[in-house]
Write a protein that holds these residues in place. Structure first.
Motif, PDB file in Angstrom:
ATOM      1  N   TYR A 114      43.199  36.601  61.451  1.00 25.26           N
ATOM      2  CA  TYR A 114      42.138  36.374  60.360  1.00 25.26           C
ATOM      3  C   TYR A 114      41.701  37.433  59.570  1.00 25.26           C
ATOM      4  N   ILE A 115      41.522  38.633  60.459  1.00 27.82           N
ATOM      5  CA  ILE A 115      41.123  39.920  59.715  1.00 27.82           C
ATOM      6  C   ILE A 115      42.291  40.719  59.124  1.00 27.82           C
ATOM      7  N   GLN A 116      43.391  40.737  59.763  1.00 27.01           N
ATOM      8  CA  GLN A 116      44.499  41.522  59.501  1.00 27.01           C
ATOM      9  C   GLN A 116      45.478  40.973  58.227  1.00 27.01           C
ATOM     10  N   ALA A 117      45.695  39.578  58.577  1.00 25.43           N
ATOM     11  CA  ALA A 117      46.548  38.768  57.651  1.00 25.43           C
ATOM     12  C   ALA A 117      45.797  37.993  56.654  1.00 25.43           C
ATOM     13  N   GLY A 118      44.527  37.502  56.838  1.00 31.15           N
ATOM     14  CA  GLY A 118      43.878  36.526  56.140  1.00 31.15           C
ATOM     15  C   GLY A 118      43.024  37.021  55.029  1.00 31.15           C
ATOM     16  N   ARG A 119      41.910  37.823  55.571  1.00 35.06           N
ATOM     17  CA  ARG A 119      40.809  38.231  54.928  1.00 35.06           C
ATOM     18  C   ARG A 119      41.257  39.448  54.186  1.00 35.06           C
ATOM     19  N   SER A 120      42.394  40.299  54.774  1.00 39.09           N
ATOM     20  CA  SER A 120      42.902  41.429  54.262  1.00 39.09           C
ATOM     21  C   SER A 120      44.405  41.480  54.197  1.00 39.09           C
ATOM     22  N   HIS A 121      45.081  42.395  53.356  1.00 41.91           N
ATOM     23  CA  HIS A 121      46.279  42.385  53.253  1.00 41.91           C
ATOM     24  C   HIS A 121      46.892  43.330  54.214  1.00 41.91           C
ATOM     25  N   ALA A 122      46.265  43.773  54.994  1.00 39.39           N
ATOM     26  CA  ALA A 122      46.689  44.775  55.950  1.00 39.39           C
ATOM     27  C   ALA A 122      48.223  44.599  56.680  1.00 39.39           C
ATOM     28  N   MET A 123      48.341  43.216  57.003  1.00 35.01           N
ATOM     29  CA  MET A 123      49.493  42.693  57.539  1.00 35.01           C
ATOM     30  C   MET A 123      50.178  41.698  56.827  1.00 35.01           C
ATOM     31  N   PRO A 124      51.562  41.461  56.720  1.00 35.87           N
ATOM     32  CA  PRO A 124      52.441  42.393  57.452  1.00 35.87           C
ATOM     33  C   PRO A 124      52.409  43.700  56.452  1.00 35.87           C
ATOM     34  N   PRO A 125      52.764  44.938  57.307  1.00 34.61           N
ATOM     35  CA  PRO A 125      52.963  46.280  56.565  1.00 34.61           C
ATOM     36  C   PRO A 125      53.620  46.193  55.274  1.00 34.61           C
ATOM     37  N   GLY A 126      52.930  46.687  54.233  1.00 34.85           N
ATOM     38  CA  GLY A 126      53.534  46.605  52.812  1.00 34.85           C
ATOM     39  C   GLY A 126      54.127  45.143  52.614  1.00 34.85           C
ATOM     40  N   ASN A 127      53.550  44.121  53.290  1.00 33.13           N
ATOM     41  CA  ASN A 127      54.045  42.866  53.003  1.00 33.13           C
ATOM     42  C   ASN A 127      55.489  42.549  52.761  1.00 33.13           C
ATOM     43  N   ILE A 128      56.083  43.154  53.730  1.00 28.92           N
ATOM     44  CA  ILE A 128      57.544  43.218  53.819  1.00 28.92           C
ATOM     45  C   ILE A 128      58.111  42.011  54.313  1.00 28.92           C
ATOM     46  N   THR A 129      57.473  41.147  54.667  1.00 29.27           N
ATOM     47  CA  THR A 129      58.110  39.512  55.173  1.00 29.27           C
ATOM     48  C   THR A 129      57.493  38.701  53.826  1.00 29.27           C
ATOM     49  N   GLU A 130      56.809  39.148  52.563  1.00 28.94           N
ATOM     50  CA  GLU A 130      56.398  38.304  51.445  1.00 28.94           C
ATOM     51  C   GLU A 130      55.534  37.185  51.888  1.00 28.94           C
ATOM     52  N   ILE A 131      54.565  37.414  52.695  1.00 30.08           N
ATOM     53  CA  ILE A 131      53.728  36.195  52.900  1.00 30.08           C
ATOM     54  C   ILE A 131      52.872  35.824  51.643  1.00 30.08           C
ATOM     55  N   SER A 132      52.666  34.710  51.237  1.00 33.20           N
ATOM     56  CA  SER A 132      51.824  34.310  50.039  1.00 33.20           C
ATOM     57  C   SER A 132      50.522  34.059  50.001  1.00 33.20           C
ATOM     58  N   ASP A 133      49.939  34.167  48.931  1.00 27.91           N
ATOM     59  CA  ASP A 133      48.438  34.075  48.920  1.00 27.91           C
ATOM     60  C   ASP A 133      47.976  32.759  49.623  1.00 27.91           C
ATOM     61  N   GLU A 134      48.796  31.664  49.304  1.00 23.88           N
ATOM     62  CA  GLU A 134      48.596  30.438  49.838  1.00 23.88           C
ATOM     63  C   GLU A 134      48.681  30.378  51.572  1.00 23.88           C
ATOM     64  N   GLU A 135      49.563  31.202  51.840  1.00 20.68           N
ATOM     65  CA  GLU A 135      49.523  31.251  53.538  1.00 20.68           C
ATOM     66  C   GLU A 135      48.409  32.192  53.949  1.00 20.68           C
ATOM     67  N   ARG A 136      48.224  32.953  53.370  1.00 21.82           N
ATOM     68  CA  ARG A 136      46.800  33.744  53.806  1.00 21.82           C
ATOM     69  C   ARG A 136      45.624  32.744  53.726  1.00 21.82           C
ATOM     70  N   LYS A 137      45.403  32.022  52.705  1.00 18.46           N
ATOM     71  CA  LYS A 137      44.399  31.267  52.575  1.00 18.46           C
ATOM     72  C   LYS A 137      44.512  29.940  53.672  1.00 18.46           C
ATOM     73  N   LEU A 138      45.397  29.731  54.166  1.00 21.23           N
ATOM     74  CA  LEU A 138      45.607  28.807  55.281  1.00 21.23           C
ATOM     75  C   LEU A 138      45.252  29.604  56.449  1.00 21.23           C
ATOM     76  N   LEU A 139      45.691  30.679  56.675  1.00 22.80           N
ATOM     77  CA  LEU A 139      44.988  31.374  58.146  1.00 22.80           C
ATOM     78  C   LEU A 139      43.589  31.487  57.960  1.00 22.80           C
ATOM     79  N   VAL A 140      42.958  31.805  57.015  1.00 25.45           N
ATOM     80  CA  VAL A 140      41.650  32.224  56.598  1.00 25.45           C
ATOM     81  C   VAL A 140      40.976  30.629  56.954  1.00 25.45           C
ATOM     82  N   ALA A 141      41.378  29.411  56.305  1.00 29.68           N
ATOM     83  CA  ALA A 141      40.659  28.268  56.444  1.00 29.68           C
ATOM     84  C   ALA A 141      40.870  27.695  57.987  1.00 29.68           C
TER      85      ALA A 141
END
Length: 409
Positions: free
Chosen positions: A373-400
Protein backbone atom coordinates in the motif's frame (compact mmCIF):
# COMPACT_ATOMS: atom_id res chain seq x y z
CA UNK A 1 26.98 -14.28 -11.18
CA UNK A 2 25.37 -15.29 -7.89
CA UNK A 3 28.63 -14.71 -5.97
CA UNK A 4 29.04 -11.31 -7.62
CA UNK A 5 25.56 -10.19 -6.54
CA UNK A 6 26.18 -11.31 -2.95
CA UNK A 7 29.57 -9.56 -2.83
CA UNK A 8 28.06 -6.37 -4.24
CA UNK A 9 25.30 -6.46 -1.61
CA UNK A 10 27.84 -6.73 1.19
CA UNK A 11 29.93 -3.97 -0.35
CA UNK A 12 26.86 -1.76 -0.34
CA UNK A 13 26.27 -2.56 3.33
CA UNK A 14 29.92 -1.89 4.20
CA UNK A 15 30.09 1.56 2.58
CA UNK A 16 26.73 2.50 4.13
CA UNK A 17 27.99 1.52 7.58
CA UNK A 18 31.24 3.42 7.02
CA UNK A 19 29.27 6.47 5.91
CA UNK A 20 27.11 6.38 9.03
CA UNK A 21 30.20 6.10 11.26
CA UNK A 22 32.00 9.02 9.65
CA UNK A 23 28.82 11.13 9.51
CA UNK A 24 28.29 10.64 13.25
CA UNK A 25 31.87 11.80 13.85
CA UNK A 26 31.50 14.89 11.63
CA UNK A 27 28.04 15.95 12.73
CA UNK A 28 28.89 15.24 16.35
CA UNK A 29 31.95 17.48 16.26
CA UNK A 30 29.94 20.11 14.37
CA UNK A 31 27.23 20.16 17.03
CA UNK A 32 29.83 20.31 19.78
CA UNK A 33 31.87 23.17 18.37
CA UNK A 34 28.81 25.24 17.47
CA UNK A 35 27.53 24.80 21.02
CA UNK A 36 30.97 25.62 22.40
CA UNK A 37 31.38 28.69 20.20
CA UNK A 38 27.97 30.09 21.14
CA UNK A 39 28.46 29.33 24.83
CA UNK A 40 31.75 31.16 25.29
CA UNK A 41 31.79 33.76 28.07
CA UNK A 42 33.97 36.87 28.24
CA UNK A 43 35.53 37.09 31.69
CA UNK A 44 38.18 39.32 33.26
CA UNK A 45 41.72 37.98 33.15
CA UNK A 46 41.54 36.28 29.73
CA UNK A 47 44.83 36.09 27.81
CA UNK A 48 45.49 38.74 25.18
CA UNK A 49 43.53 37.93 22.02
CA UNK A 50 41.18 35.49 23.75
CA UNK A 51 37.52 36.04 22.87
CA UNK A 52 35.95 33.94 25.59
CA UNK A 53 36.17 30.79 27.66
CA UNK A 54 34.01 27.90 28.78
CA UNK A 55 34.25 25.45 31.66
CA UNK A 56 32.78 22.02 31.01
CA UNK A 57 32.55 18.72 32.82
CA UNK A 58 32.38 15.32 31.14
CA UNK A 59 33.39 11.78 31.97
CA UNK A 60 34.48 12.67 35.49
CA UNK A 61 36.86 15.43 34.37
CA UNK A 62 36.83 19.22 34.02
CA UNK A 63 37.76 21.03 30.83
CA UNK A 64 38.79 24.67 30.51
CA UNK A 65 38.49 25.90 26.92
CA UNK A 66 39.47 29.30 25.51
CA UNK A 67 38.87 30.64 22.02
CA UNK A 68 40.99 33.11 20.05
CA UNK A 69 39.26 34.96 17.24
CA UNK A 70 42.44 35.15 15.20
CA UNK A 71 45.16 33.14 16.95
CA UNK A 72 47.18 33.06 20.18
CA UNK A 73 50.38 35.07 20.48
CA UNK A 74 52.44 31.91 20.03
CA UNK A 75 51.70 28.54 18.52
CA UNK A 76 51.04 25.65 20.91
CA UNK A 77 53.23 22.57 20.63
CA UNK A 78 50.33 20.39 19.48
CA UNK A 79 47.42 21.54 17.30
CA UNK A 80 44.47 19.24 16.47
CA UNK A 81 42.81 19.83 13.09
CA UNK A 82 39.17 18.84 12.73
CA UNK A 83 38.92 18.06 9.05
CA UNK A 84 39.13 14.33 8.40
CA UNK A 85 35.65 13.77 9.81
CA UNK A 86 34.31 15.93 6.98
CA UNK A 87 36.50 14.43 4.26
CA UNK A 88 35.80 10.83 5.29
CA UNK A 89 32.05 11.49 5.41
CA UNK A 90 32.02 12.88 1.88
CA UNK A 91 34.29 10.18 0.46
CA UNK A 92 32.29 7.35 2.05
CA UNK A 93 29.05 8.99 0.91
CA UNK A 94 30.31 9.26 -2.64
CA UNK A 95 31.41 5.61 -2.49
CA UNK A 96 27.88 4.66 -1.46
CA UNK A 97 26.44 6.80 -4.26
CA UNK A 98 28.67 4.99 -6.74
CA UNK A 99 27.99 1.47 -5.44
CA UNK A 100 24.22 1.76 -4.93
CA UNK A 101 23.06 4.35 -7.45
CA UNK A 102 25.68 4.22 -10.19
CA UNK A 103 26.12 0.45 -9.97
CA UNK A 104 22.35 -0.02 -9.88
CA UNK A 105 21.41 2.88 -12.14
CA UNK A 106 18.59 1.03 -13.92
CA UNK A 107 16.88 0.27 -10.63
CA UNK A 108 17.64 3.19 -8.35
CA UNK A 109 18.81 6.15 -10.42
CA UNK A 110 16.75 6.19 -13.61
CA UNK A 111 12.99 6.49 -13.87
CA UNK A 112 12.12 6.33 -17.56
CA UNK A 113 8.66 7.66 -16.88
CA UNK A 114 10.40 10.84 -15.68
CA UNK A 115 13.25 11.06 -18.21
CA UNK A 116 14.60 8.51 -20.68
CA UNK A 117 18.31 8.20 -19.90
CA UNK A 118 21.09 5.71 -20.46
CA UNK A 119 23.00 4.81 -17.27
CA UNK A 120 26.12 6.71 -18.39
CA UNK A 121 24.03 9.82 -19.06
CA UNK A 122 22.40 9.69 -15.65
CA UNK A 123 25.77 9.21 -13.94
CA UNK A 124 27.31 12.14 -15.84
CA UNK A 125 24.38 14.38 -14.86
CA UNK A 126 24.82 13.30 -11.26
CA UNK A 127 28.54 14.11 -11.20
CA UNK A 128 28.09 17.39 -13.05
CA UNK A 129 25.36 18.57 -10.67
CA UNK A 130 27.61 18.09 -7.63
CA UNK A 131 30.53 19.93 -9.23
CA UNK A 132 28.46 22.76 -10.70
CA UNK A 133 26.59 23.15 -7.41
CA UNK A 134 29.78 23.84 -5.48
CA UNK A 135 31.11 26.23 -8.13
CA UNK A 136 27.85 28.22 -8.19
CA UNK A 137 27.69 28.36 -4.40
CA UNK A 138 31.32 29.46 -4.09
CA UNK A 139 30.86 32.19 -6.71
CA UNK A 140 27.81 33.53 -4.89
CA UNK A 141 29.71 33.63 -1.59
CA UNK A 142 32.58 35.55 -3.23
CA UNK A 143 30.24 37.91 -5.11
CA UNK A 144 28.80 41.16 -3.68
CA UNK A 145 25.87 39.07 -2.39
CA UNK A 146 28.31 37.41 0.00
CA UNK A 147 28.67 40.62 2.03
CA UNK A 148 25.11 40.24 3.28
CA UNK A 149 25.11 37.01 5.29
CA UNK A 150 21.34 36.59 5.67
CA UNK A 151 20.58 37.84 2.18
CA UNK A 152 23.06 35.31 0.85
CA UNK A 153 21.39 32.52 2.82
CA UNK A 154 18.00 33.48 1.36
CA UNK A 155 19.49 33.35 -2.13
CA UNK A 156 21.08 29.98 -1.41
CA UNK A 157 17.69 28.70 -0.25
CA UNK A 158 16.25 29.60 -3.65
CA UNK A 159 19.12 27.70 -5.30
CA UNK A 160 18.37 24.64 -3.14
CA UNK A 161 14.68 24.75 -4.06
CA UNK A 162 15.62 24.94 -7.74
CA UNK A 163 17.92 21.94 -7.34
CA UNK A 164 15.19 20.00 -5.53
CA UNK A 165 12.82 20.58 -8.43
CA UNK A 166 15.51 19.85 -11.02
CA UNK A 167 16.55 16.54 -9.48
CA UNK A 168 12.93 15.31 -9.44
CA UNK A 169 12.73 16.05 -13.17
CA UNK A 170 15.72 13.81 -13.90
CA UNK A 171 15.98 10.94 -11.42
CA UNK A 172 13.77 8.65 -9.38
CA UNK A 173 12.29 10.25 -6.27
CA UNK A 174 14.63 8.21 -4.09
CA UNK A 175 17.68 9.29 -6.10
CA UNK A 176 16.47 12.90 -6.21
CA UNK A 177 16.41 13.16 -2.42
CA UNK A 178 19.72 11.32 -2.12
CA UNK A 179 21.29 13.71 -4.62
CA UNK A 180 19.88 16.74 -2.85
CA UNK A 181 21.58 15.48 0.30
CA UNK A 182 24.80 14.82 -1.62
CA UNK A 183 24.59 18.26 -3.26
CA UNK A 184 24.28 19.92 0.16
CA UNK A 185 26.94 17.73 1.77
CA UNK A 186 29.32 18.49 -1.10
CA UNK A 187 28.96 22.21 -0.38
CA UNK A 188 29.56 21.59 3.32
CA UNK A 189 32.62 19.40 2.86
CA UNK A 190 34.05 21.63 0.13
CA UNK A 191 33.69 24.57 2.51
CA UNK A 192 35.96 22.73 4.91
CA UNK A 193 38.42 21.56 2.25
CA UNK A 194 38.69 24.70 0.08
CA UNK A 195 37.93 27.55 2.50
CA UNK A 196 37.95 26.85 6.24
CA UNK A 197 41.09 24.70 6.55
CA UNK A 198 43.19 26.67 4.00
CA UNK A 199 42.28 29.93 5.75
CA UNK A 200 43.31 28.48 9.08
CA UNK A 201 46.58 27.29 7.58
CA UNK A 202 47.30 30.82 6.33
CA UNK A 203 46.82 32.11 9.87
CA UNK A 204 49.11 29.40 11.28
CA UNK A 205 51.80 30.14 8.67
CA UNK A 206 51.67 33.86 9.54
CA UNK A 207 52.10 33.08 13.22
CA UNK A 208 55.05 30.80 12.59
CA UNK A 209 56.64 33.50 10.43
CA UNK A 210 56.07 36.16 13.10
CA UNK A 211 53.48 38.07 11.09
CA UNK A 212 50.14 39.36 12.39
CA UNK A 213 47.38 37.26 10.80
CA UNK A 214 44.74 39.04 8.73
CA UNK A 215 41.36 38.68 10.51
CA UNK A 216 39.52 38.49 7.16
CA UNK A 217 40.39 34.82 6.86
CA UNK A 218 38.56 34.07 10.09
CA UNK A 219 35.54 36.12 8.98
CA UNK A 220 35.28 34.19 5.69
CA UNK A 221 35.64 30.83 7.42
CA UNK A 222 33.02 31.86 9.98
CA UNK A 223 30.47 32.60 7.25
CA UNK A 224 30.99 29.20 5.61
CA UNK A 225 30.77 27.53 9.01
CA UNK A 226 27.43 29.27 9.59
CA UNK A 227 26.11 27.82 6.32
CA UNK A 228 27.28 24.34 7.34
CA UNK A 229 25.54 24.85 10.67
CA UNK A 230 22.11 25.33 9.07
CA UNK A 231 22.56 22.67 6.39
CA UNK A 232 23.44 19.80 8.74
CA UNK A 233 19.95 18.65 9.74
CA UNK A 234 18.41 18.67 6.24
CA UNK A 235 21.28 16.48 5.04
CA UNK A 236 20.45 13.93 7.74
CA UNK A 237 16.79 13.99 6.66
CA UNK A 238 17.67 13.33 3.02
CA UNK A 239 20.05 10.52 3.94
CA UNK A 240 17.30 8.80 5.94
CA UNK A 241 14.49 9.55 3.51
CA UNK A 242 15.14 6.54 1.24
CA UNK A 243 13.39 4.42 3.89
CA UNK A 244 10.22 6.52 3.73
CA UNK A 245 8.60 6.59 0.28
CA UNK A 246 5.87 9.03 1.27
CA UNK A 247 8.65 11.63 1.50
CA UNK A 248 10.50 11.03 -1.76
CA UNK A 249 8.08 9.20 -4.07
CA UNK A 250 5.00 11.41 -4.10
CA UNK A 251 4.03 14.16 -6.50
CA UNK A 252 5.13 17.18 -4.50
CA UNK A 253 8.41 15.69 -3.29
CA UNK A 254 10.39 18.77 -4.35
CA UNK A 255 8.16 21.03 -2.23
CA UNK A 256 8.59 18.61 0.66
CA UNK A 257 12.36 18.94 0.19
CA UNK A 258 12.08 22.73 0.27
CA UNK A 259 10.14 22.56 3.53
CA UNK A 260 12.74 20.23 5.03
CA UNK A 261 15.34 22.98 4.68
CA UNK A 262 13.02 25.31 6.63
CA UNK A 263 12.66 22.74 9.40
CA UNK A 264 16.45 22.56 9.54
CA UNK A 265 16.53 26.30 10.17
CA UNK A 266 13.86 26.29 12.87
CA UNK A 267 15.40 23.39 14.79
CA UNK A 268 18.91 24.81 14.49
CA UNK A 269 17.66 28.20 15.69
CA UNK A 270 16.48 26.59 18.91
CA UNK A 271 19.84 24.90 19.49
CA UNK A 272 21.84 28.00 18.58
CA UNK A 273 19.77 30.31 20.79
CA UNK A 274 19.85 27.89 23.72
CA UNK A 275 23.60 27.33 23.47
CA UNK A 276 24.15 31.08 23.32
CA UNK A 277 22.16 31.43 26.57
CA UNK A 278 19.68 33.78 24.92
CA UNK A 279 16.59 31.92 26.04
CA UNK A 280 14.69 28.89 24.79
CA UNK A 281 12.57 29.80 21.73
CA UNK A 282 10.04 26.99 22.07
CA UNK A 283 8.01 28.54 19.25
CA UNK A 284 10.51 26.98 16.83
CA UNK A 285 9.27 23.50 17.73
CA UNK A 286 5.67 24.51 17.09
CA UNK A 287 6.64 25.89 13.68
CA UNK A 288 8.59 22.71 12.95
CA UNK A 289 5.60 20.52 13.82
CA UNK A 290 3.30 22.62 11.64
CA UNK A 291 5.71 22.36 8.71
CA UNK A 292 5.90 18.61 9.22
CA UNK A 293 2.11 18.36 9.19
CA UNK A 294 2.07 20.26 5.89
CA UNK A 295 4.63 17.76 4.55
CA UNK A 296 2.42 14.86 5.59
CA UNK A 297 -0.55 16.49 3.86
CA UNK A 298 1.42 17.12 0.66
CA UNK A 299 2.38 13.45 0.51
CA UNK A 300 -1.22 12.20 0.55
CA UNK A 301 -3.49 14.69 -1.22
CA UNK A 302 -1.67 15.87 -4.36
CA UNK A 303 -4.77 15.67 -6.57
CA UNK A 304 -6.52 18.28 -4.43
CA UNK A 305 -3.85 20.79 -5.42
CA UNK A 306 -3.46 19.85 -9.07
CA UNK A 307 -7.15 19.46 -9.85
CA UNK A 308 -6.46 16.25 -11.76
CA UNK A 309 -9.17 13.63 -11.84
CA UNK A 310 -8.64 10.51 -9.79
CA UNK A 311 -7.77 7.44 -11.82
CA UNK A 312 -10.87 5.27 -11.75
CA UNK A 313 -11.08 1.52 -11.42
CA UNK A 314 -12.70 -0.60 -14.05
CA UNK A 315 -16.11 -2.08 -13.11
CA UNK A 316 -14.50 -5.51 -12.82
CA UNK A 317 -11.79 -4.22 -10.48
CA UNK A 318 -14.31 -2.31 -8.39
CA UNK A 319 -16.38 -5.48 -8.00
CA UNK A 320 -13.31 -7.37 -6.80
CA UNK A 321 -12.59 -4.70 -4.21
CA UNK A 322 -16.17 -4.42 -2.97
CA UNK A 323 -16.54 -8.18 -2.68
CA UNK A 324 -13.26 -8.59 -0.81
CA UNK A 325 -11.66 -10.61 -3.61
CA UNK A 326 -8.13 -9.83 -4.56
CA UNK A 327 -7.54 -11.74 -7.74
CA UNK A 328 -6.98 -8.44 -9.56
CA UNK A 329 -4.57 -7.31 -6.84
CA UNK A 330 -2.68 -10.58 -7.04
CA UNK A 331 -2.40 -10.18 -10.82
CA UNK A 332 -0.91 -6.71 -10.41
CA UNK A 333 1.54 -7.68 -7.67
CA UNK A 334 2.74 -10.86 -9.32
CA UNK A 335 2.90 -9.23 -12.73
CA UNK A 336 4.79 -6.12 -11.60
CA UNK A 337 6.76 -7.22 -8.53
CA UNK A 338 7.46 -10.95 -8.49
CA UNK A 339 10.43 -10.83 -10.86
CA UNK A 340 12.41 -9.56 -7.87
CA UNK A 341 10.22 -10.60 -4.93
CA UNK A 342 10.47 -14.34 -5.45
CA UNK A 343 12.41 -17.28 -4.08
CA UNK A 344 14.44 -17.26 -7.31
CA UNK A 345 14.39 -13.69 -8.72
CA UNK A 346 14.68 -13.45 -12.48
CA UNK A 347 15.76 -9.81 -12.61
CA UNK A 348 19.44 -9.54 -13.50
CA UNK A 349 21.63 -8.61 -10.55
CA UNK A 350 19.06 -9.64 -7.90
CA UNK A 351 20.24 -12.81 -6.19
CA UNK A 352 17.67 -12.89 -3.41
CA UNK A 353 14.32 -11.26 -2.83
CA UNK A 354 14.90 -7.74 -1.44
CA UNK A 355 14.50 -7.85 2.36
CA UNK A 356 13.39 -11.47 1.84
CA UNK A 357 9.92 -10.22 0.83
CA UNK A 358 8.22 -12.63 -1.60
CA UNK A 359 4.91 -12.30 -3.48
CA UNK A 360 4.47 -15.79 -4.89
CA UNK A 361 1.44 -16.85 -2.85
CA UNK A 362 -1.78 -15.19 -1.66
CA UNK A 363 -0.54 -15.45 1.92
CA UNK A 364 2.72 -13.68 1.15
CA UNK A 365 0.91 -10.85 -0.61
CA UNK A 366 -1.60 -10.47 2.24
CA UNK A 367 1.19 -10.50 4.85
CA UNK A 368 2.81 -7.49 3.20
CA UNK A 369 -0.36 -5.57 2.39
CA UNK A 370 0.75 -2.48 4.31
CA UNK A 371 4.13 -2.33 2.56
CA UNK A 372 2.47 -2.78 -0.84
CA UNK A 373 0.00 0.00 0.00
CA UNK A 374 2.72 2.49 1.00
CA UNK A 375 5.46 1.56 -1.48
CA UNK A 376 3.42 0.96 -4.65
CA UNK A 377 0.01 2.44 -3.90
CA UNK A 378 0.35 5.67 -2.00
CA UNK A 379 3.80 6.38 -3.41
CA UNK A 380 5.76 5.47 -6.53
CA UNK A 381 8.74 4.02 -4.67
CA UNK A 382 8.10 0.56 -6.11
CA UNK A 383 8.84 -0.83 -8.57
CA UNK A 384 12.20 1.03 -8.55
CA UNK A 385 12.25 3.51 -11.42
CA UNK A 386 8.92 1.95 -12.43
CA UNK A 387 10.93 -0.60 -14.41
CA UNK A 388 7.89 -2.85 -14.82
CA UNK A 389 5.67 0.07 -15.91
CA UNK A 390 2.90 -0.27 -13.36
CA UNK A 391 0.03 2.03 -14.35
CA UNK A 392 -1.77 4.67 -12.29
CA UNK A 393 -4.94 2.56 -12.51
CA UNK A 394 -3.11 -0.42 -11.01
CA UNK A 395 -1.74 1.72 -8.19
CA UNK A 396 -5.28 2.94 -7.44
CA UNK A 397 -6.43 -0.66 -7.30
CA UNK A 398 -3.79 -1.43 -4.64
CA UNK A 399 -4.90 1.61 -2.63
CA UNK A 400 -8.59 0.72 -2.87
CA UNK A 401 -7.94 -2.90 -1.95
CA UNK A 402 -6.01 -1.97 1.17
CA UNK A 403 -8.30 0.80 2.35
CA UNK A 404 -11.58 -1.09 1.81
CA UNK A 405 -10.75 -4.73 2.47
CA UNK A 406 -7.62 -4.74 4.64
CA UNK A 407 -7.62 -1.59 6.75
CA UNK A 408 -11.41 -1.64 6.89
CA UNK A 409 -11.58 -4.97 8.66
Amino acid sequence: MYEYAIAWEWLSFAVRWLHVITAIAWIGSSFYFIALDLGLVKRPGLPVGAYGEEWQVHGGGFYHIQKYLVAPASMPEHLTWFKWESYATWLSGFAMLAVVYYGGADLFLIDRSVLELAPWQAICLSLASLAVGWILYDLLCKSPFGKNTWGLMALLYIVLIAMAWGYTQIFTGRAAFLHLGAFTATIMSANVFFIIIPNQKIVVADLIAGRTPDPKYGVIAKQRSLHNNYLTLPVIFFMLSNHYPLAFATEFNWIIAALVFLMGVTIRHWFNTTHARKGKPTWTWLVTVLIFIVIMWLSTVPKVLTGEEQASLSPRQQTFVENGHFEAVRDVVQGRCSMCHAAEPVWEGIARAPKNVKFETDGEIAAHAHEIYIQAGRSHAMPPGNITEISDEERKLLVAWYETTVEGK
